[in-house]
Design an enzyme around this catalytic site. Structure first.
Site, PDB file in Angstrom:
ATOM      1  N   HIS A 182       0.874  -1.267   0.066  1.00 53.42           N
ATOM      2  CA  HIS A 182      -0.085  -0.070   0.147  1.00 53.42           C
ATOM      3  C   HIS A 182       0.874   1.251   0.003  1.00 53.42           C
ATOM      4  O   HIS A 182       1.953   1.332   0.792  1.00 53.42           O
ATOM      5  CB  HIS A 182      -0.796   0.029   1.151  1.00 53.42           C
ATOM      6  CG  HIS A 182      -2.005   1.197   1.049  1.00 53.42           C
ATOM      7  ND1 HIS A 182      -3.331   0.548   1.153  1.00 53.42           N
ATOM      8  CD2 HIS A 182      -1.893   2.432   1.128  1.00 53.42           C
ATOM      9  CE1 HIS A 182      -4.061   1.782   1.247  1.00 53.42           C
ATOM     10  NE2 HIS A 182      -3.091   2.890   1.279  1.00 53.42           N
ATOM     11  N   HIS A 184       3.029   4.125   0.871  1.00 52.09           N
ATOM     12  CA  HIS A 184       3.023   4.909   2.258  1.00 52.09           C
ATOM     13  C   HIS A 184       4.547   5.032   2.371  1.00 52.09           C
ATOM     14  O   HIS A 184       5.421   4.447   1.571  1.00 52.09           O
ATOM     15  CB  HIS A 184       2.515   3.903   3.144  1.00 52.09           C
ATOM     16  CG  HIS A 184       3.486   2.604   3.577  1.00 52.09           C
ATOM     17  ND1 HIS A 184       3.547   1.635   2.829  1.00 52.09           N
ATOM     18  CD2 HIS A 184       4.633   2.567   4.458  1.00 52.09           C
ATOM     19  CE1 HIS A 184       4.510   0.712   3.153  1.00 52.09           C
ATOM     20  NE2 HIS A 184       5.086   1.201   4.213  1.00 52.09           N
ATOM     21  N   GLN A 186       7.380   6.692   5.740  1.00 46.77           N
ATOM     22  CA  GLN A 186       7.558   6.676   7.106  1.00 46.77           C
ATOM     23  C   GLN A 186       8.591   8.141   7.357  1.00 46.77           C
ATOM     24  O   GLN A 186       8.884   8.807   6.628  1.00 46.77           O
ATOM     25  CB  GLN A 186       8.379   5.639   7.424  1.00 46.77           C
ATOM     26  CG  GLN A 186       7.851   4.050   7.053  1.00 46.77           C
ATOM     27  CD  GLN A 186       8.935   2.938   7.704  1.00 46.77           C
ATOM     28  OE1 GLN A 186       9.170   2.647   8.898  1.00 46.77           O
ATOM     29  NE2 GLN A 186       9.373   2.307   6.554  1.00 46.77           N
TER      30      GLN A 186
END
Length: 366
Positions: A182, A184, A186
Site C-alpha cells: 500500500h 506509504h 515513514q
C-alpha cells in the site's frame, strides 16, 4: 489543510489530514488492542563513531499480507480492524507498531559499549486510502497536502525535547525491502543528527561560512546553467540527475531558493515541489512501463531551535536498478569503503528520463 487527532485502542496516536473538512465521530481502529511492549535501545559503535538501534520486537512485524488483510487500507470488517478508519480524508499518520525508536524507551541494558534508550519516533505516513495509487497518480493538490503534512509532522516531532532530526522517506518496491505494498512512507525522528545528514550539515556549514551562500544553492545554479541533466524546472523547484550521482537513475528534487525545513516552504514552493515530485515518479514508472522501486529521502535542517541558513531542503532518490533487469548491489567498495562506483554516466540516464513524456494535470505535459 484540515486535520483531526485520534487515539487508537492500543494507545497510539492517529492523525488524519485532508483537503476537505473531516467528519466528527471517526473512531481510530488498531489491529491489536494490546499496548505496545517494545523498548528499543541504542548502542555506540566505537570504530564508526555512530549509534546502532536495537529493537527485537520488530522481528514479528507484518510481512506481505494478502490484499483482504491490508493493514494500511481503511477498515472494512470491524472484527478484523486495520490501522485506518473509514471516512473522508486523504492522508493518515500514526505511530509504527514495530518502532525502532520511541519516546517512551527507558532503562537500556548494560553493555561493554555505551547504551542509551532509543528516545525517538517512527511514524507511518499513508499517502492515500487507495492501495493502487502511488505518488505519481495522485492529484497535484493531494501532493501539495503531503508537503504540508511533512511540515506539520516536523513541527510536532521536532518540538519534542529529545528529537534533533526529522527524516521523511519512502521505500518503494520489494527490491527495497518493502513488506506492505500500500502506498506509504515513514518518518524517523532521531535523538541525534544521523551520520548522513550530519555530514551534509558539516559540508553546508563550512561552505556557507566561507561564501555566505548555500552549497546546494550554488550547485543547483550550475546544474541549471549546464542544462544537461534537468528532469523538471520551474521558477520554484527543480528535479535533476546530479552530476555526482552515485546510483544510475538517482534524482534530486529541491527548491530553487534555499529553505531550511518543510515548515519554511511558501505555497508556491510547495506547488513547485509537488509538480517536481509527480514528474519524477511518473517518469520513473514510464521508463520501463512498470512500477519503479526507489528510496526517496527528504533532508532538512536539524530541529535544534537554531537558525540554519546553510541548509537546503531537498529529496534524493536512490533507485536499485542499473538496467531494466539488473540491480545495482552495494558490495565491497560501497559498503566496506564507503566509495560508490557508478556503471553509467549521469548524463546518459538523465537523457533516458528526459525522453519520457508525462502528463501532470489536464493540458500540462512535460
Amino acid at each position: 489543510m484540515y486535520s483531526q487527532e485520534l487515539l487508537k485502542p492500543d494507545g497510539r496516536p492517529l492523525t488524519l489530514y485532508s483537503r476537505y473538512p473531516i467528519a466528527e465521530g471517526i473512531q481510530a481502529p488498531s489491529p491489536s488492542n494490546e499496548p505496545i511492549q517494545g523498548n528499543p535501545h541504542l548502542r555506540w559503535h566505537p570504530l564508526r563513531g555512530e549509534w546502532v538501534a536495537y529493537a527485537s520486537h520488530r522481528q514479528g512485524r507484518t510481512f506481505m499480507p494478502p490484499p483482504e488483510y491490508n493493514p494500511l487500507a481503511p477498515t472494512i470488517d470491524p472484527h478484523f480492524p486495520s490501522e485506518l478508519p473509514q471516512g473522508r480524508y486523504d492522508i493518515a499518520v500514526f505511530d509504527n507498531r514495530f518502532a525502532s525508536m520511541t519516546v517512551a524507551a527507558h532503562n537500556p541494558p548494560v553493555s561493554i559499549v555505551e547504551t542509551l534508550p532509543a528516545n525517538g519516533a517512527c511514524e507511518v505516513v499513508v499517502f492515500t486510502q487507495d492501495p493502487e495509487s502511488p505518488l505519481g497518480s495522485l492529484e497535484l493538490d493531494h501532493l501539495d497536502l503531503l508537503f504540508s503534512v511533512w511540515a506539520d509532522r516536523t513541527r510536532v516531532l521536532g518540538g519534542h525535547p529529545h528529537i534533533q532530526y526529522v527524516l521523511p522517506f519512502e521505500n518503494r518496491g520489494v527490491e527495497m525491502g518493502v513488506t506492505l505494498l500500500h502506498p506509504h512512507g515513514q518518518i524517523y525522528a532521531y535523538p541525534f543528527v544521523p551520520p548522513v545528514p550530519a555530514r551534509m550539515q558539516e559540508r553546508q556549514q563550512a561552505y556557507y561560512q566561507e561564501n555566505q551562500r548555500g552549497l546546494l544553492q550554488d550547485f543547483i545554479e550550475k546544474e541549471i546553467e549546464d542544462k544537461q541533466r534537468i528532469i523538471y524546472l520551474d521558477e520554484n523547484a527543480i528535479a535533476f540527475v546530479p552530476a555526482c550521482a552515485r546510483y544510475p537513475y538517482e534524482v534530486w528534487i529541491a527548491t530553487i531558493e534555499p529553505v531550511a525545513t518543510f515548515i519554511d516552504l511558501t505555497p508556491d514552493q510547495r506547488r513547485g515541489l509537488a509538480r517536481a515530485l509527480k514528474t519524477v515518479t511518473l517518469k520513473y514508472d514510464g521508463l520501463w512501463s512498470c512500477p519503479f522501486p526507489y528510496l526517496m529521502a527528504w533532508f532538512q535542517a536539524p530541529t535544534d531551535g537554531q537558525p540554519h541558513p546553510e541548509s537546503h531542503l531537498h529529496a534524493e532518490f536512490y533507485p536499485p536498478y542499473r538496467t531494466q533487469d539488473r540491480l545495482k548491489y552495494l558490495a565491497g567498495t560501497e559498503l566496506a569503503a564507503g566509495m560508490f562506483a557508478n556503471d553509467a554516466l549521469p548524463e546518459e540516464k538523465a537523457s533516458e528520463l528526459q525522453a519520457i513524456s508525462v502528463i501532470l494535470e489536464a493540458g500540462v505535459r512535460v
